[in-house]
Write a protein that holds these residues in place. Structure first.
Motif: not given
Lengths: 172, 464
Positions: B80-89, B264-271, B384-394
């Motif tokens: 989750t954190n990995f995808v979150w940070w890459v997205g922010i980038g 799109a999600g990555a750009i969303f969280s990055g901005f 956006m952190w929750f999005e990745r958490f949901d995709i992975i954990v749920i």
């Protein structure tokens, strides 16, 4: 016949641009221009040829693509073919779609890095390189033109004054 | 040369600024001394960073059993954190590369900091897959090296390996793009420096940049080509990250819309992260003249657009899952099962933060309001952190076999590592803000006459 180089300082980019045009029109040779930011149209006015660095980047990209094709073909098809997850590696053509992402990445990797290295080498930029701008103000808000002449220095200085130079001195 | 720009376009540089003023303003945070607030922020970030280092060392020493992972949920906070940070980038590259190709002048006030954010965020992202390997000393196995295992090569069919190539290419290319742009600005600081030590450091960093005409010509060409290369690169990176999920057969992951939706999600969280950082920075570093309301509003518009794409993707996933009538999709992260199940709070956090609250940006009053923009940016970062958490954990918590359904609870080690990366990120960013030219001043000077308030006024007075 020895030539003299005159350094003229300008404080406005538009004045600089028209001055360079006037100098070219009067058939003076512009040795160098130092500017704090890219002044658009100046390289054309000073008669600079286009840079070929983008062509080099394309060639580097082709090298990167070829390298990635060779590497993946050698490693997965020739040297140690394996059946991973029911996706056997019998031939390059069958396996190629899975190789596309890495082909792309290595193309970009080669094109970008080798181009930047070429730029640094050609423009002589590297750590511990001494800066060569003659006046520190040319990274702030001043512009310097170096013009050389082999005959009438006075005429050149007059022209520079006329086109708006703020300071004029002879290069040591 | 004409510097004309339509008067209806709002100025990008406010106030009565000259070229020299830009140099002074950009150099001010570097030449001045840090204030108390900076030291407080830096200390907090450093403590967080150190606690993260402690947790990482503990993990490496004990093995990843110290995390909350279980038999069924074998990826959780770490990925989750990995995808979150890459997205922010992604926002940094989007601003500096895509907006360069589209000739958007407003990028020049913010591209330097956005790119710095990219590089620092990708550092954090890279940590997670490496520590998740467990035996980090074998991390070099991901490289295609002839090794002691008898020429057993890496698997080029695997998206996880594509990720290795994508992330390392992305990090290294972003780094040289950023650094090349920094050279003229380091040169400006070098030529202004009065203290010998500062002069030495910035001489070293500026690589002897002199601002010759030919150098500028190559500089501009290199920037353009790098932008052209970085644009598809940034799209490829998150596409490949999404394929880590999409090529598997886990319910909820096996989805063909993942690549565009992830990008799109990555750009969303990055901005959103750029907003968070810059709304503070413009105040603290006195850059209000260069990072204006126009910049904030433009970024909010990008957030609204990419947030819209993400929302459409959510609706599509939800609808198609329901419409298929397949029990396979009853409990995916966007389904009735998720909305009403034990992870309802994560589902609704995602919907509220990413879908509902950002809709307020349709109103001009709100998207030009600094406080609201800052609030929204924090909300989106959480969402956006929750999005990745949901995709992975749920998705992992509800697999094909109901007998193995389970829940995930993080241990303090999971939490400490996450907080540690946030600390590390801010340590880097705070150091950057004090030592680097935080605005691409050379580029900005080239648009001063067309987009500066002073020059726009002059032209207006002359009825040009």
């Amino acid at each position: 016949m020895s030539s003299t180089t005159i350094q003229a300082i300008f404080d406005d980019d538009d004045v600089l641009l028209s001055a360079v045009k006037d100098l070219k029109a009067a058939n003076y040779h512009i040795e160098e221009v130092f500017t704090p930011f890219p002044v658009h149209g100046l390289e054309k006015a000073a008669g600079l040829e286009n840079t070929r660095i983008a062509i080099m980047s394309f060639i580097y990209g082709v090298i990167g693509l070829s390298f990635s094709v060779w590497m993946m073909n050698y490693m997965m098809i020739q040297d140690w073919p394996q059946n991973i997850g029911g996706k056997p590696s019998f031939s390059f053509a069958e396996n190629m779609p899975a190789f596309v992402p890495i082909m792309f990445e290595l193309t970009v990797f080669f094109a970008a890095h080798l181009m930047v290295i070429t730029f640094y080498m050609r423009s002589k930029l590297w750590p511990f390189k001494e800066a060569e701008n003659p006046d520190v103000r040319t990274t702030d808000d001043h512009f310097m033109v170096e013009v050389s002449t082999s005959n009438d220095v006075k005429a050149l200085e007059d022209l520079l004054n006329k086109v708006g130079a703020k300071e004029i001195k002879t290069k040591a | 040369m004409s510097h004309y720009e339509a008067p209806i376009r709002e100025p990008l540089i406010n106030g009565d600024k000259s070229y020299h003023d830009i140099s002074v303003d950009v150099a001010a945070p570097v030449e001045g001394r840090a204030n108390k607030l900076w030291w407080i922020a830096f200390s907090i970030a450093l403590i967080a960073f150190l606690s993260g280092i402690g947790a990482i060392i503990y993990t490496i020493g004990m093995g990843i059993g110290v995390w909350g992972l279980n038999n069924r949920i074998n990826w959780a906070w770490d990925i989750t954190n990995f995808v979150w940070w890459v997205g922010i980038g992604h926002a940094g590259t989007l601003i500096s590369a895509v907006l360069l190709l589209f000739r958007q002048k407003w990028r020049m006030g913010i591209n330097r900091s956005a790119e710095a954010m990219t590089i620092f965020a990708v550092f954090q992202a890279g940590l997670f897959p490496i520590i998740h390997m467990g035996r980090v000393w074998n991390a070099y196995y991901v490289l295609p090296l002839p090794n002691a295992l008898g020429n057993l090569w890496v698997n080029f069919n695997s998206p996880l390996l594509w990720d290795v190539f994508a992330i390392s290419t992305y990090l290294s290319v972003s780094l040289v793009f950023w650094y090349t742009g920094l050279l003229p600005d380091f040169a400006m600081l070098r030529d202004r420096a009065v203290k010998p030590f500062q002069k030495k450091i910035y001489s070293l960093l500026s690589f002897g940049w002199s601002g010759r005409l030919k150098d500028w010509q190559r500089f501009e060409e290199v920037s353009l080509v790098l932008a052209g290369l970085a644009t598809p690169l940034v799209l490829s990176v998150h596409t490949i990250v999404s394929m880590d999920f999409a090529t598997s057969v886990i319910p909820g992951w096996h989805s063909t819309i993942f690549p565009p939706y992830f990008v799109a999600g990555a750009i969303f969280s990055g901005f959103a992260m750029v907003q968070t950082l810059l709304i503070i920075m413009r105040k603290v570093s006195n850059l209000e003249a260069y990072i204006t309301r126009v910049h904030i509003e433009n970024m909010n518009k990008v957030i609204l657009l990419t947030g819209g794409i993400v929302s459409v993707a959510y609706i599509t996933e939800f609808f198609v899952g329901w419409y298929s009538g397949s029990s396979y999709e009853d409990y995916t992260y966007l389904s009735v099962g998720a909305a009403t199940g034990p992870y309802w709070w994560a589902f609704w956090a995602l919907i509220t933060c990413n879908f509902i609250i950002p809709q307020s940006l349709w109103f001009k009053k709100l998207r030009t309001n600094y406080m609201w923009s800052f609030f929204i940016s924090i909300v989106i970062n959480i969402g956006m952190w929750f999005e990745r958490f949901d995709i992975i954990v749920i998705d992992l918590s509800r697999g094909h076999l109901p007998s193995s359904w389970t829940m995930f609870s993080p241990t303090y080690v999971d939490v400490a590592i996450f907080i540690g990366t946030i600390g590390f990120f801010f340590v880097l960013f705070l150091l950057y803000a004090r030592t680097f030219p935080v605005i691409a001043q050379a580029e900005l000077k080239s648009i001063l006459k067309s987009s500066g308030e002073k020059y726009k006024k002059l032209r207006g007075d002359n009825h040009e």
